[in-house]
Design a protein around this motif. Sequence first.
Motif, PDB file in Angstrom:
ATOM      1  N   ASP A   1      -5.628   4.197 -12.744  1.00 57.64           N
ATOM      2  CA  ASP A   1      -5.992   5.612 -12.820  1.00 57.64           C
ATOM      3  C   ASP A   1      -5.295   6.416 -11.729  1.00 57.64           C
ATOM      4  OD1 ASP A   1      -7.624   5.093 -14.992  1.00 57.64           O
ATOM      5  OD2 ASP A   1      -9.511   5.226 -13.864  1.00 57.64           O
ATOM      6  N   MET A   2      -5.230   5.860 -10.530  1.00 57.01           N
ATOM      7  CA  MET A   2      -4.582   6.558  -9.417  1.00 57.01           C
ATOM      8  C   MET A   2      -3.081   6.688  -9.676  1.00 57.01           C
ATOM      9  SD  MET A   2      -4.646   8.219  -6.676  1.00 57.01           S
ATOM     10  CE  MET A   2      -5.971   8.017  -5.542  1.00 57.01           C
ATOM     11  N   LEU A   3      -2.443   5.651 -10.200  1.00 56.58           N
ATOM     12  CA  LEU A   3      -1.010   5.721 -10.515  1.00 56.58           C
ATOM     13  C   LEU A   3      -0.737   6.793 -11.561  1.00 56.58           C
ATOM     14  CD1 LEU A   3      -0.244   1.919 -10.554  1.00 56.58           C
ATOM     15  CD2 LEU A   3       0.732   3.596  -8.974  1.00 56.58           C
ATOM     16  N   HIS A   4      -1.562   6.837 -12.599  1.00 57.25           N
ATOM     17  CA  HIS A   4      -1.406   7.875 -13.631  1.00 57.25           C
ATOM     18  C   HIS A   4      -1.606   9.258 -13.017  1.00 57.25           C
ATOM     19  CE1 HIS A   4      -0.846   5.507 -17.286  1.00 57.25           C
ATOM     20  NE2 HIS A   4      -1.708   4.648 -16.788  1.00 57.25           N
ATOM     21  N   SER A   5      -2.594   9.386 -12.153  1.00 55.76           N
ATOM     22  CA  SER A   5      -2.889  10.661 -11.518  1.00 55.76           C
ATOM     23  C   SER A   5      -1.737  11.125 -10.630  1.00 55.76           C
ATOM     24  CB  SER A   5      -4.167  10.530 -10.685  1.00 55.76           C
ATOM     25  OG  SER A   5      -4.430  11.704  -9.980  1.00 55.76           O
ATOM     26  N   ILE A   6      -1.187  10.205  -9.834  1.00 58.31           N
ATOM     27  CA  ILE A   6      -0.072  10.537  -8.938  1.00 58.31           C
ATOM     28  C   ILE A   6       1.142  10.992  -9.739  1.00 58.31           C
ATOM     29  CG2 ILE A   6       1.608   9.568  -7.311  1.00 58.31           C
ATOM     30  CD1 ILE A   6      -0.678   7.683  -6.350  1.00 58.31           C
TER      31      ILE A   6
ATOM     32  N   LEU B   1      -2.593   6.546  -0.274  1.00 55.07           N
ATOM     33  CA  LEU B   1      -2.830   6.911  -1.671  1.00 55.07           C
ATOM     34  C   LEU B   1      -3.380   5.735  -2.478  1.00 55.07           C
ATOM     35  CD1 LEU B   1       0.398   8.947  -2.530  1.00 55.07           C
ATOM     36  CD2 LEU B   1      -1.838   9.818  -1.832  1.00 55.07           C
ATOM     37  N   LEU B   2      -2.867   4.552  -2.201  1.00 58.26           N
ATOM     38  CA  LEU B   2      -3.210   3.383  -2.996  1.00 58.26           C
ATOM     39  C   LEU B   2      -3.085   2.145  -2.117  1.00 58.26           C
ATOM     40  CD1 LEU B   2      -3.958   2.804  -5.955  1.00 58.26           C
ATOM     41  CD2 LEU B   2      -1.551   2.500  -6.419  1.00 58.26           C
TER      42      LEU B   2
ATOM     43  N   SER C   1       0.876  -1.168   0.000  1.00 60.77           N
ATOM     44  CA  SER C   1       0.000   0.000   0.000  1.00 60.77           C
ATOM     45  C   SER C   1       0.909   1.211   0.000  1.00 60.77           C
ATOM     46  CB  SER C   1      -0.909   0.007   1.230  1.00 60.77           C
ATOM     47  OG  SER C   1      -1.830  -1.059   1.168  1.00 60.77           O
TER      48      SER C   1
ATOM     49  N   GLN D   1      -9.108   1.318 -11.271  1.00 62.24           N
ATOM     50  CA  GLN D   1      -8.993   2.396 -10.288  1.00 62.24           C
ATOM     51  C   GLN D   1      -7.540   2.578  -9.853  1.00 62.24           C
ATOM     52  OE1 GLN D   1     -11.188  -0.171 -10.005  1.00 62.24           O
ATOM     53  NE2 GLN D   1     -13.182   0.805 -10.182  1.00 62.24           N
ATOM     54  N   GLN D   2      -6.813   1.478  -9.651  1.00 63.96           N
ATOM     55  CA  GLN D   2      -5.416   1.575  -9.258  1.00 63.96           C
ATOM     56  C   GLN D   2      -4.579   2.207 -10.377  1.00 63.96           C
ATOM     57  OE1 GLN D   2      -4.798  -2.577  -8.302  1.00 63.96           O
ATOM     58  NE2 GLN D   2      -4.727  -2.133  -6.102  1.00 63.96           N
TER      59      GLN D   2
ATOM     60  N   GLU E   1       0.462  14.388 -11.539  1.00 63.64           N
ATOM     61  CA  GLU E   1       0.489  15.499 -10.577  1.00 63.64           C
ATOM     62  C   GLU E   1       1.932  15.897 -10.258  1.00 63.64           C
ATOM     63  OE1 GLU E   1      -0.458  15.865  -5.881  1.00 63.64           O
ATOM     64  OE2 GLU E   1      -2.086  15.046  -7.104  1.00 63.64           O
TER      65      GLU E   1
END
Length: 145
Positions: free
Chosen positions: A108-113, A79-80, A71, A105-106, A116
């Motif tokens: 998408d979150m990795l791309h977002s992190i 975050l994840l 995690s 979802q994971q 950013e």
Amino acid sequence: MAGFLKKILSVTSGKKEAKDKRAAYRVIIPNLRAKLCGRPISVSVKDLSATGIALNTNAKEFAPGNIIMVSLFRGTKLLLADIKLKVVRVGKGFVGCLFVNPSTQQADMLHSITLEEQKREADIKKTRKELERKAEMDKKKMELR
């Protein structure tokens, strides 16, 4: 097509192509930690991309091919959660891993992190260039006096 263009440019420029095996842009995120699921172990993250992660560790238990679950936390903020990794490289002081079948979802979150952080790095670079430009203009003004 991009690989073909890269080869042509390296031939015409006389430069040899770099042997970088990374599949995605990597970012270094301050205070990013990976907690190994089911274990009281937390390690700092060396760098992160949308496809993989490097963990700062000298632990002997990591070997290429191992599957681990982590995690990701920034400070105390989760975050994840529960993302599966495959160890692909063990180096001096780090372990390189690929994400294994992340959920939508994971991913998408990795791309977002990573996006950013890329934006933050770009803003810093832009600010630095603006300050350098201003300093140069001030220097020229002083020379004209």
